[in-house]
Motif scaffolding. Structure first.
Motif, mmCIF file in Angstrom:
data_model
loop_
_atom_site.group_PDB
_atom_site.id
_atom_site.type_symbol
_atom_site.label_atom_id
_atom_site.label_comp_id
_atom_site.label_asym_id
_atom_site.label_seq_id
_atom_site.Cartn_x
_atom_site.Cartn_y
_atom_site.Cartn_z
ATOM 1 N N GLU A 4 17.478 -4.923 -30.109
ATOM 2 C CA GLU A 4 17.168 -4.791 -28.684
ATOM 3 C C GLU A 4 16.877 -6.134 -28.028
ATOM 4 O O GLU A 4 17.337 -6.391 -26.908
ATOM 5 N N ALA A 5 16.122 -7.012 -28.706
ATOM 6 C CA ALA A 5 15.791 -8.311 -28.112
ATOM 7 C C ALA A 5 17.051 -9.135 -27.853
ATOM 8 O O ALA A 5 17.192 -9.773 -26.801
ATOM 9 N N THR A 6 17.972 -9.112 -28.815
ATOM 10 C CA THR A 6 19.223 -9.857 -28.655
ATOM 11 C C THR A 6 20.052 -9.297 -27.506
ATOM 12 O O THR A 6 20.562 -10.049 -26.663
ATOM 13 N N ILE A 7 20.170 -7.978 -27.457
ATOM 14 C CA ILE A 7 20.957 -7.343 -26.387
ATOM 15 C C ILE A 7 20.350 -7.645 -25.029
ATOM 16 O O ILE A 7 21.060 -7.979 -24.074
ATOM 17 N N GLN A 8 19.022 -7.545 -24.933
ATOM 18 C CA GLN A 8 18.356 -7.806 -23.657
ATOM 19 C C GLN A 8 18.572 -9.250 -23.209
ATOM 20 O O GLN A 8 18.793 -9.527 -22.019
ATOM 21 N N ALA A 9 18.522 -10.197 -24.168
ATOM 22 C CA ALA A 9 18.762 -11.603 -23.832
ATOM 23 C C ALA A 9 20.186 -11.799 -23.306
ATOM 24 O O ALA A 9 20.410 -12.495 -22.308
ATOM 25 N N TRP A 10 21.153 -11.161 -23.972
ATOM 26 C CA TRP A 10 22.546 -11.273 -23.512
ATOM 27 C C TRP A 10 22.708 -10.687 -22.111
ATOM 28 O O TRP A 10 23.377 -11.277 -21.257
ATOM 29 N N LEU A 11 22.109 -9.524 -21.888
ATOM 30 C CA LEU A 11 22.223 -8.900 -20.573
ATOM 31 C C LEU A 11 21.543 -9.743 -19.495
ATOM 32 O O LEU A 11 22.034 -9.856 -18.367
ATOM 33 N N ASP A 12 20.398 -10.347 -19.837
ATOM 34 C CA ASP A 12 19.702 -11.229 -18.884
ATOM 35 C C ASP A 12 20.568 -12.435 -18.530
ATOM 36 O O ASP A 12 20.612 -12.874 -17.370
ATOM 37 N N GLU A 13 21.252 -12.984 -19.538
ATOM 38 C CA GLU A 13 22.146 -14.122 -19.281
ATOM 39 C C GLU A 13 23.278 -13.713 -18.342
ATOM 40 O O GLU A 13 23.650 -14.469 -17.430
ATOM 41 N N THR A 14 23.817 -12.527 -18.578
ATOM 42 C CA THR A 14 24.882 -12.035 -17.692
ATOM 43 C C THR A 14 24.355 -11.843 -16.274
ATOM 44 O O THR A 14 25.020 -12.193 -15.296
ATOM 45 N N GLU A 15 23.156 -11.299 -16.160
ATOM 46 C CA GLU A 15 22.544 -11.103 -14.840
ATOM 47 C C GLU A 15 22.350 -12.437 -14.133
ATOM 48 O O GLU A 15 22.625 -12.574 -12.929
ATOM 49 N N ASP A 16 21.882 -13.455 -14.860
ATOM 50 C CA ASP A 16 21.695 -14.790 -14.275
ATOM 51 C C ASP A 16 23.018 -15.365 -13.793
ATOM 52 O O ASP A 16 23.111 -15.927 -12.695
ATOM 53 N N ALA A 17 24.036 -15.262 -14.639
ATOM 54 C CA ALA A 17 25.348 -15.819 -14.274
ATOM 55 C C ALA A 17 25.911 -15.120 -13.041
ATOM 56 O O ALA A 17 26.525 -15.761 -12.177
ATOM 57 N N MET A 18 25.711 -13.811 -12.928
ATOM 58 C CA MET A 18 26.191 -13.079 -11.748
ATOM 59 C C MET A 18 25.431 -13.518 -10.498
ATOM 60 O O MET A 18 26.008 -13.592 -9.400
ATOM 61 N N LYS A 19 24.158 -13.844 -10.649
ATOM 62 C CA LYS A 19 23.380 -14.327 -9.504
ATOM 63 C C LYS A 19 23.864 -15.703 -9.068
ATOM 64 O O LYS A 19 24.012 -15.970 -7.865
ATOM 65 N N VAL A 20 24.136 -16.597 -10.043
ATOM 66 C CA VAL A 20 24.669 -17.919 -9.712
ATOM 67 C C VAL A 20 26.039 -17.778 -9.047
ATOM 68 O O VAL A 20 26.376 -18.512 -8.113
ATOM 69 N N GLN A 21 26.824 -16.815 -9.531
ATOM 70 C CA GLN A 21 28.147 -16.558 -8.938
ATOM 71 C C GLN A 21 28.000 -16.179 -7.470
ATOM 72 O O GLN A 21 28.771 -16.640 -6.616
ATOM 73 N N ARG A 22 26.999 -15.352 -7.175
ATOM 74 C CA ARG A 22 26.791 -14.948 -5.782
ATOM 75 C C ARG A 22 26.268 -16.094 -4.933
ATOM 76 O O ARG A 22 26.678 -16.263 -3.784
ATOM 77 N N LEU A 23 25.365 -16.910 -5.501
ATOM 78 C CA LEU A 23 24.721 -17.964 -4.725
ATOM 79 C C LEU A 23 25.588 -19.201 -4.562
ATOM 80 O O LEU A 23 25.699 -19.760 -3.470
ATOM 81 N N ARG A 24 26.211 -19.654 -5.648
ATOM 82 C CA ARG A 24 26.910 -20.946 -5.641
ATOM 83 C C ARG A 24 28.362 -20.859 -6.116
ATOM 84 O O ARG A 24 28.988 -21.892 -6.291
ATOM 85 N N GLY A 25 28.870 -19.675 -6.359
ATOM 86 C CA GLY A 25 30.254 -19.571 -6.814
ATOM 87 C C GLY A 25 30.442 -19.825 -8.293
ATOM 88 O O GLY A 25 31.575 -20.007 -8.746
ATOM 89 N N GLY A 26 29.367 -19.833 -9.070
ATOM 90 C CA GLY A 26 29.471 -20.012 -10.524
ATOM 91 C C GLY A 26 28.971 -21.373 -10.980
ATOM 92 O O GLY A 26 28.708 -22.282 -10.179
ATOM 93 N N LEU A 27 28.806 -21.519 -12.302
ATOM 94 C CA LEU A 27 28.359 -22.781 -12.895
ATOM 95 C C LEU A 27 29.535 -23.766 -12.952
ATOM 96 O O LEU A 27 30.664 -23.385 -13.256
#
Length: 786
Positions: free
Chosen positions: A40-63
């Motif tokens: 569960e900890a690993t899955i949650q970390a992966w999902l959090d990373e995906t959530e962060d990347a989607m937020k950056v995508q919305r704010l700045r068009g991606g990393l």
């Protein structure tokens, strides 16, 4: 997770879709290694990373991650003491440059106080090496070429090479032009064996002398190095060797600088790969309109409006798929090609994707579970090599599944019990579902057997489901209906296709009454469900409108109070400003009156007092009285006419009306002054009887109170004359003179200028001009009062 389920549910195809958005070789390595996890900890970390990347995508068009090659082999060579070539150093340099740029990018997000779950964690693991990165950029081009700035020695050598090449070309240009051109096969300069040569005809080889380096295929052309440039070519060759030696030295020096920080550089490359994978998942989510699900600790799965990720998203039908909270087993019945298998695969594949940290093509607030294993028996498993029938192959797989499942397993059965006698197949299907239930595993199964409809109704923690079929269109809608068992539409379809009604009725007599009643019951349930769904959608529409109206009213209410407070603050500030200005003006007027009292010129004159009162009255702001009915009635009672006695409120003086000069304006006699006053500033009053003796307060001028129509200032000093002019003008006003003459003489013109300036600033003077020639000309000034 077992390899069989990954292959059956086409998990690799989903990874391939994400891989299309990757830009680094390290990111590609990460996606190849990605497998669903059950931690569960690993899955949650992966999902959090995906959530962060989607937020950056919305704010700045991606990393900002460019195309990067894998530098792991380069760093292994560094570790064993080998030197890198220019291209390998350029690839390492690009990793370091990208690291610095990415750190600046994320720090900018941090400075703007954006909150992230895992982005800053990975950024903290990046190590910037500005000095090394700068040296590599100055020394190596992106294509691996060593720059002139790599060392002063290399810059000098390359300058010498350029000069030598220019000299050689100039020498050869002289040889191939003019009279020597006839000895050449072509007028060009070329290279052979890294030396400059010219193409000479075979029969003229002795004309130029020198060295032959090559010949054409026909042997008619020789590529000769003329004797005149042999020494120049030798010198150029030595310089090129020196250049190569210096480049090797620079490469060795730069490679040596990578030894100490090699682990940091390798970790930077790994982190960049992780960022690249996060970026790719965010772009995949944008392309698929996917979201990050929430993990349910009790393994309750609810995928809202789920779509299969490998289908055309514009055509895929979204379905609500749920299992675990109210039931652990779902039995889907219905005809073929209705979408049962796709629903089965959608549940399993989305669960795999979620456990791999991927975004899912579902609606917001969807919930996923965490299963240790997912098993499936889907499709035609017939094995020719093992000489097994379809039924035998399915049963072999099912036996293996039943041996491995537990309460943390999800099982998917497609056409359970098919491939054998229907009665026996149905019994086996029921027994298999019971066995799965005893192990508390989650199961979704599809079947044609009507007996399983009764099973779904009678068993606890089990629910029926079906795929909707549009009888009117004679085609499936691919909508999953939870809680409604599937029914056979054979009779209805046959009727619409034109089969005789007697044949249909005969068929109905053949099937047992129980099955017919069941189909009719299912039909009634479907009709009730459609009616309920229609009512629900209508109510939902009104509820949504009500909620929207409530939100709008709430926002408007809040906005009203905010604006009211703003306007009140604004009004207070404006009122304070007006009061301050009025106080300053009042103090200024009072100060002027005090100065006149202390000037030693006697009492303050009447018209000055009236003027001061007028200025003070002007400080009062008119109020908006259009809605004040009491004042409107009071104003209406005022009926003014000539010779009425009034109180002018602005000045606090009694006066007599002379004549009306406008809609709301009257000319009023105030003592010796005539003024125009608005009706709103006057109040009618009763006339008072004049006393027999009038006491007139005048301005004393020496021993005589008689005022003459002219003032002679000739022979007076400037200060004395100006004071006398001031007193004379006041006296003339009190004597009600319309015009006076001031004799000041011509002289130097100073007194005339002073009188002119005084008259310009006196508000009681209407005009002034020099006297006519027979009355003094520019030696006297005629003054006309208002």
């Amino acid at each position: 997770m077992n390899e069989r389920i990954l292959k059956t549910l086409e998990f690799e195809q989903v990874k391939n879709k994400i891989q299309q958005f990757l830009t680094t070789e390290q990111g590609e390595a990460e996606i190849r290694q990605l497998q669903p996890s059950s931690d569960e900890a690993t899955i949650q970390a992966w999902l959090d990373e995906t959530e962060d990347a989607m937020k950056v995508q919305r704010l700045r068009g991606g990393l900002p991650i460019p195309k990067l090659n894998n530098i792991n082999p380069h760093m292994k060579r560094i570790e064993i003491g080998a030197n890198l070539n220019g291209l390998e150093l350029a690839e390492v340099s690009q990793v370091l440059s990208t690291t610095s740029e990415l750190v600046r990018f994320i720090e900018d997000l941090r400075d703007s106080e954006q909150e992230f779950l895992r982005l800053y964690f990975w950024e903290d693991q990046l190590t910037t090496l500005p000095e090394l990165s700068g040296k590599l950029r100055r020394s190596v081009e992106e294509d691996g070429r060593i720059r002139d700035e790599a060392s002063s020695e290399l810059r000098t050598i390359r300058a010498q090479i350029r000069r030598s090449e220019q000299t050689i070309r100039e020498q050869l240009d002289g040889l191939i032009r003019g009279k020597n051109a006839k000895y050449l096969s072509d007028s060009l300069i070329t290279m052979r064996n890294d030396r400059y040569v010219i193409p000479v005809k075979q029969e003229y080889r002795g004309i130029f002398g020198g060295v032959v380096h090559d010949q054409s295929a026909s042997g008619q052309t020789l590529f000769m190095e003329p004797k005149q440039i042999v020494e120049l070519n030798n010198r150029l060759r030595q310089q090129q060797i020196a250049e190569r030696t210096e480049i090797e030295r620079i490469l060795a020096e730069l490679s040596a600088e990578l030894v100490a920080p090699r682990k940091d550089i390798l970790h930077n490359a790994y982190v960049l790969g992780r960022f690249d994978l996060m970026n790719a998942k965010a772009r995949f989510a944008k392309d698929l309109k996917a979201v990050v699900p929430t993990i349910n600790h009790e393994n309750h799965v609810y995928f809202k409006q789920a779509r299969h990720p490998l289908l055309d998203q514009d055509k895929a039908v979204a379905n609500d798929i749920m299992i675990g909270e109210d039931f652990q087993a779902v039995v889907i019945t219905g005809p073929n090609t209705g979408g049962k298998t796709i629903s089965l695969k959608t549940l399993g594949l989305l669960q795999l994707m979620g456990q791999a940290g991927m975004p899912l093509p579902v609606a917001e607030e969807s919930v996923m579970g965490i299963f240790d294993e997912i098993f499936a028996d889907i499709g035609d498993e017939q094995s020719i090599e093992q000489s097994l029938s379809t039924f035998s192959s399915h049963m072999t797989n099912i036996v293996s599944i039943l041996d491995k499942i537990d309460e943390h397993s999800l099982v998917l059965f497609d056409e359970l019990g098919a491939g054998t006698d229907p009665q026996e197949g149905a019994a086996l299907a029921i027994a298999i579902l019971d066995e799965v239930g005893t192990k508390s595993a989650y199961v979704m199964a599809t079947t044609h057997y009507p007996e399983l409809k009764i099973y779904g109704y009678n068993r606890s923690n089990t629910i029926n489901a079906s795929m909707e079929f549009d009888v009117d269109m004679l085609s499936p809608t691919y909508r999953l209906l939870i809680g409604v068992p599937g029914r056979s539409n054979a009779f209805e379809i046959s009727r619409r296709l034109g089969l005789d009604a007697t044949v249909i009725e005969s068929a109905k007599q053949i099937i047992d009454e129980e099955s017919q009643d069941l189909n009719e019951m299912i039909s009634d349930l479907e009709n009730q469900r459609k009616a309920t769904e229609t009512e629900y959608l209508e109510i939902r529409h009104y509820v949504d409108e009500s909620e929207k109206l409530y939100r709008d009213l709430k926002n408007a209410y809040s906005y009203f109070f905010d604006e009211r407070e703003k306007e009140m603050d604004k009004a207070r500030k404006e009122a304070n400003k007006i009061v301050n200005e009025a106080q300053e003006n009042a103090e200024k007027i009072i100060k002027e009156i005090r100065q006149m009292q202390l000037s030693g010129q006697g009492n303050v004159k009447e018209h000055q007092l009236i003027d001061a009162k007028s200025q003070l009255a002007d400080l009062q702001q008119d109020e908006h009285l259009t809605k004040n009915k009491v004042l409107q009635k009071a104003k209406a009672k005022k009926q003014f006419k000539p010779n009425d006695e009034v109180i002018v409120e602005t000045y606090g003086q009694r006066g007599t009306l002379i004549k009306k000069v406008g809609d709301d304006q009257w000319q009023v006699q105030l003592g010796i002054l005539k003024m125009t006053v608005a009706e709103a500033d006057m109040t009618l009053t009763t006339p008072i009887e004049e006393p027999k003796q009038r006491v007139v307060t005048g301005v004393q001028r020496g021993a005589s109170a008689r005022v003459k129509p002219e003032l002679d200032l000739r022979g007076k000093r400037y200060e004395e004359a100006m004071a006398e002019v001031d007193q004379y003008i006041d006296a003339a006003l009190l004597a009600n003179f319309a015009q006076v003459r001031i004799i000041h003489g011509k002289g130097t013109g100073a007194l005339r200028k002073g009188i002119t300036d005084y008259l310009k600033n006196n508000r009681n003077v209407q005009s002034f001009e020099f006297a006519p020639a027979n009355q003094g000309g520019n030696g006297a000034t005629v003054v006309t009062f208002k």
